[in-house]
Design a protein around this motif. Structure first.
Motif, PDB file in Angstrom:
ATOM      1  N   LYS A   2      -4.293  13.615  -2.369  1.00 54.87           N
ATOM      2  CA  LYS A   2      -3.479  12.960  -1.358  1.00 54.87           C
ATOM      3  C   LYS A   2      -3.684  13.654  -0.023  1.00 54.87           C
ATOM      4  O   LYS A   2      -3.769  14.882   0.046  1.00 54.87           O
ATOM      5  N   GLU A  31      -1.154   4.428   1.202  1.00 59.77           N
ATOM      6  CA  GLU A  31       0.097   4.167   0.506  1.00 59.77           C
ATOM      7  C   GLU A  31       1.240   3.918   1.484  1.00 59.77           C
ATOM      8  O   GLU A  31       2.037   3.014   1.296  1.00 59.77           O
ATOM      9  N   THR A  46      -0.422   8.155   4.946  1.00 62.73           N
ATOM     10  CA  THR A  46      -0.607   8.995   3.769  1.00 62.73           C
ATOM     11  C   THR A  46      -1.171   8.147   2.639  1.00 62.73           C
ATOM     12  O   THR A  46      -0.874   6.956   2.547  1.00 62.73           O
ATOM     13  N   GLU A  48      -4.317   8.205  -0.907  1.00 61.63           N
ATOM     14  CA  GLU A  48      -5.303   8.833  -1.777  1.00 61.63           C
ATOM     15  C   GLU A  48      -6.705   8.557  -1.247  1.00 61.63           C
ATOM     16  O   GLU A  48      -7.127   7.407  -1.160  1.00 61.63           O
TER      17      GLU A  48
END
Length: 120
Positions: A2, A31, A46, A48
Motif C-alpha cells: 500500500k 482505493e 491511497t 495498492e
C-alpha cells in the motif's frame, strides 16, 4: 504494498475538483482519493501498487498543471478492535393483560446504522 501519493493540481472551482477526483479514482489500484491542503489543491490517493507517473500524466491531460509532491508507504495506525455489534430485537406487544380477546403480535424495532461507505 500500500502506498500514498500526493499530487498538487491547479484546481480553481468545484467542477475541476470533481473532475480531478474522477480521474484519480479511475486509475488501477486506487482505493481512496481525497482533497488535502489549505486551498484544497492537493489530491491524496491511497491504494495498492499505484503508478504515480501515470496518474500525474492523466491529471495533466484532463485538468492542467499537475506536480507530483510525494510517494510513500501508508502509515499504519493502531486501531482498537471494533466492538461487536449486538442486534437486539426488542418486542413491543400490542394490547394489555386485561384484553384477552385480542391477538398480540411482536413488533420488531429496527435501529439505524451509519452506511459503511467512506465516500458518502
Amino acid at each position: 504494498m500500500k502506498q500514498k501519493v500526493v499530487i498538487r493540481v491547479s484546481m480553481n472551482d468545484s467542477k475541476s475538483r470533481s473532475k480531478a477526483l474522477k480521474i484519480a479514482v479511475g486509475v488501477c489500484g486506487v482505493e481512496t482519493a481525497a482533497l488535502k491542503g489549505e486551498e484544497k489543491d492537493q489530491i491524496e490517493v491511497t491504494g495498492e501498487d499505484i503508478d504515480a507517473v501515470e496518474l500525474t500524466t492523466l491529471l495533466r491531460k484532463g485538468i492542467g498543471f499537475s506536480e507530483l509532491v510525494s510517494v510513500g508507504p501508508v502509515e499504519k495506525k493502531e486501531e482498537k478492535p471494533a466492538e461487536p455489534t449486538v442486534y437486539a430485537w426488542p418486542y413491543v406487544y400490542g394490547g394489555s393483560a386485561y384484553q384477552t380477546h385480542y391477538q398480540t403480535y411482536p413488533i420488531p424495532i429496527y435501529q439505524y446504522q451509519e452506511p459503511s461507505c467512506s465516500i458518502m
